[in-house]
Design a protein around this motif. Structure first.
Motif, short mmCIF file in Angstrom:
data_model
loop_
_atom_site.label_atom_id
_atom_site.label_comp_id
_atom_site.label_asym_id
_atom_site.label_seq_id
_atom_site.Cartn_x
_atom_site.Cartn_y
_atom_site.Cartn_z
N THR A 236 -12.53 -5.52 -1.61
CA THR A 236 -13.25 -5.50 -2.88
C THR A 236 -12.97 -4.20 -3.62
O THR A 236 -12.72 -3.15 -3.01
CB THR A 236 -14.77 -5.64 -2.68
OG1 THR A 236 -15.23 -4.56 -1.86
CG2 THR A 236 -15.11 -6.96 -2.02
N ALA A 237 -13.02 -4.27 -4.96
CA ALA A 237 -12.75 -3.11 -5.80
C ALA A 237 -13.61 -3.22 -7.05
O ALA A 237 -14.34 -4.20 -7.25
CB ALA A 237 -11.28 -3.02 -6.16
N CYS A 238 -13.52 -2.21 -7.90
CA CYS A 238 -14.30 -2.23 -9.14
C CYS A 238 -13.62 -1.38 -10.20
O CYS A 238 -12.69 -0.62 -9.90
CB CYS A 238 -15.72 -1.71 -8.90
SG CYS A 238 -15.81 0.04 -8.48
N VAL A 254 -10.72 1.39 -8.86
CA VAL A 254 -9.29 1.20 -9.05
C VAL A 254 -8.93 1.56 -10.49
O VAL A 254 -9.62 1.17 -11.43
CB VAL A 254 -8.90 -0.27 -8.75
CG1 VAL A 254 -7.50 -0.57 -9.25
CG2 VAL A 254 -8.99 -0.54 -7.26
N GLY A 255 -7.83 2.29 -10.67
CA GLY A 255 -7.39 2.64 -12.01
C GLY A 255 -6.61 3.93 -12.02
O GLY A 255 -6.30 4.50 -10.97
N GLN A 256 -6.31 4.42 -13.20
CA GLN A 256 -5.49 5.61 -13.35
C GLN A 256 -6.13 6.83 -12.68
O GLN A 256 -5.44 7.67 -12.12
CB GLN A 256 -5.25 5.89 -14.83
CG GLN A 256 -4.19 6.95 -15.10
CD GLN A 256 -3.84 7.00 -16.57
OE1 GLN A 256 -4.69 6.83 -17.44
NE2 GLN A 256 -2.58 7.25 -16.88
N VAL A 261 -3.36 0.35 -6.66
CA VAL A 261 -3.11 -0.70 -5.68
C VAL A 261 -1.90 -1.54 -6.09
O VAL A 261 -1.55 -1.63 -7.26
CB VAL A 261 -4.34 -1.62 -5.52
CG1 VAL A 261 -5.51 -0.85 -4.93
CG2 VAL A 261 -4.74 -2.26 -6.84
N SER A 262 -1.27 -2.15 -5.09
CA SER A 262 -0.11 -3.03 -5.33
C SER A 262 -0.21 -4.27 -4.45
O SER A 262 0.69 -4.55 -3.66
CB SER A 262 1.20 -2.28 -5.03
OG SER A 262 1.32 -1.12 -5.79
N VAL A 281 -3.30 -1.10 -11.53
CA VAL A 281 -3.15 -2.43 -10.91
C VAL A 281 -1.90 -3.17 -11.38
O VAL A 281 -1.61 -4.26 -10.89
CB VAL A 281 -4.38 -3.32 -11.18
CG1 VAL A 281 -5.66 -2.63 -10.74
CG2 VAL A 281 -4.49 -3.72 -12.65
N ASN A 282 -1.15 -2.59 -12.33
CA ASN A 282 -0.06 -3.36 -12.93
C ASN A 282 1.14 -3.57 -12.02
O ASN A 282 2.09 -4.25 -12.40
CB ASN A 282 0.39 -2.74 -14.27
CG ASN A 282 0.90 -1.32 -14.12
OD1 ASN A 282 1.05 -0.81 -13.01
ND2 ASN A 282 1.14 -0.66 -15.25
N SER A 283 1.10 -3.02 -10.81
CA SER A 283 2.16 -3.29 -9.83
C SER A 283 1.82 -4.48 -8.94
O SER A 283 2.59 -4.81 -8.04
CB SER A 283 2.42 -2.06 -8.97
OG SER A 283 2.92 -1.00 -9.76
N SER A 284 0.66 -5.08 -9.16
CA SER A 284 0.28 -6.26 -8.38
C SER A 284 1.26 -7.40 -8.66
O SER A 284 1.69 -7.58 -9.80
CB SER A 284 -1.14 -6.70 -8.75
OG SER A 284 -2.06 -5.64 -8.60
N LYS A 285 1.59 -8.17 -7.63
CA LYS A 285 2.56 -9.25 -7.82
C LYS A 285 1.98 -10.38 -8.66
O LYS A 285 2.67 -10.95 -9.50
CB LYS A 285 3.04 -9.77 -6.46
CG LYS A 285 3.94 -8.77 -5.74
CD LYS A 285 4.65 -9.40 -4.56
CE LYS A 285 5.63 -8.40 -3.94
NZ LYS A 285 6.35 -8.96 -2.78
N VAL A 286 0.72 -10.73 -8.42
CA VAL A 286 0.05 -11.78 -9.21
C VAL A 286 -1.31 -11.25 -9.63
O VAL A 286 -2.10 -10.79 -8.80
CB VAL A 286 -0.12 -13.09 -8.40
CG1 VAL A 286 -0.91 -14.11 -9.22
CG2 VAL A 286 1.24 -13.65 -8.01
N ILE A 287 -1.59 -11.33 -10.94
CA ILE A 287 -2.88 -10.91 -11.48
C ILE A 287 -3.60 -12.12 -12.05
O ILE A 287 -3.04 -12.85 -12.87
CB ILE A 287 -2.71 -9.84 -12.57
CG1 ILE A 287 -2.12 -8.55 -11.98
CG2 ILE A 287 -4.06 -9.52 -13.24
CD1 ILE A 287 -1.83 -7.47 -13.02
#
Length: 325
Positions: A236-238, A254-256, A261-262, A281-287
């Motif tokens: 879990t994150a926020c 999570v954030g700058q 996270v990836s 979070v923009n390195s996540s494979k699926v958002i």
């Protein structure tokens, strides 16, 4: 000359990011016509370290000094440097983690080595140059960097390399001592507080993350996030505003300015998608974005979007996951 891979361990297990690093290092060694040796840091077991053979590691060095269970910058740096000298390592590969970021820069100075962080691909050795591709500007661009030093340190971004699985292969585990003294542990924290996520999944290592924002309307509704996370086997994150008002602990932010996270899957629930959050979070494979506002900026970055109220969508999504499960 060999390749040295730094393997991070926690509670006896090799971290997933380090399995990826081991695979990366063994492939680099194959390119250079040499072998890859791992040095373990953290709390490990010989049985689990031996399984690094499945990622192409030829042997594992392990210092059983009990004070190495927890991260100590000076001690870890000396340990890895000693292993690099022992193996005459030309290339050192580690994870682009909190430990990797802290140790990598120190090693670069200590070993007079070139350093590249946030690396996303195997190196190219065309024309006698050693070139790596690294992410830049919070993942918005890439840079090709030539490492010209005799020694090279590569910090590999999580989820950028698939971990190899050569079933049945094992690596011998050798006892190794870096001759650490009390002075090497001078910067050790006085107290170590472990902060596990819900379900015991560490957020930086998670393959799946379910994250909530101000759209959850209060901490009393976080059971919806936790239920979906439990069904998926996710952490879990926020968002930052949520941690700022103490709805959730800051180690879930999570954030700058929080944790980057990836994961393979990132589900954002009631998060508008400010640029500072996207940077983490923009390195996540699926958002996947769930928001009742169809104009929420996060939808522009999403692979899948659900326009709807999180209080209606989350229970149905959780039930569907359980039924598939």
């Amino acid at each position: 000359m060999s390749v040295l891979v730094v393997v991070e361990c926690d509670n006896g297990e090799v971290k997933k990011s380090s399995l990826e690093v081991a695979s990366y290092g063994s492939q680099v060694a194959q390119m250079l016509g040499t072998t890859a040796t791992a040095v373990a840091v953290g709390e490990a077991t010989e049985a689990n370290l031996a399984h690094l053979g499945e990622q192409g590691i030829s042997k594992v060095l392990y210092d059983a000094e009990p004070r190495l269970k927890d991260f100590v910058n000076g001690a870890y740096t000396k340990l890895i440097a000693a292993a690099a000298e022992k193996e005459q390592a030309q290339v050192i590969v580690l994870a682009n983690s909190n430990i990797g970021a802290s140790v990598g820069s120190r090693l670069s100075v200590r070993l007079k080595a070139s350093l590249a962080t946030n690396v996303v691909e195997l190196p190219k050795t065309d024309g006698g140059k050693f070139t790596v591709k690294r992410g830049a500007y919070s993942g918005k661009a890439f840079a090709d960097v030539v490492l010209s030093g005799d020694r090279k340190i590569i910090a590999v971004k999580k989820n950028s390399i698939e971990a190899l699985h050569n079933a049945g292969q094992t690596a011998p585990v050798e006892s190794f001592s870096a001759q650490l003294s009390d002075a090497d542990f001078a910067d050790a924290p006085k107290q170590v507080v472990m902060q596990d996520q819900a379900g015991g999944i560490l957020l930086p290592e998670a393959d799946k993350v379910v994250s909530g924002g101000r759209g959850m309307k209060g901490p009393e509704n976080w059971n919806l996030i936790e239920d979906l996370a439990k069904a998926l086997g996710a952490a879990t994150a926020c968002s930052k505003p949520v941690s700022d008002v103490d709805w959730r602990p800051h180690h879930e932010h999570v954030g700058q300015t929080g944790i980057t996270v990836s994961p393979n899957l990132y589900i954002a629930c009631g998060i508008s998608g400010a640029i500072q959050h996207l940077a983490g979070v923009n390195s996540s494979k699926v958002i996947v974005v769930i928001n009742k506002d169809p104009e929420a900026p996060f939808f522009k970055a999403a692979d899948y979007g659900i326009v709807g109220d999180v209080f209606d969508v989350l229970p149905k999504l959780t039930q569907a996951v359980k039924e598939l499960g």
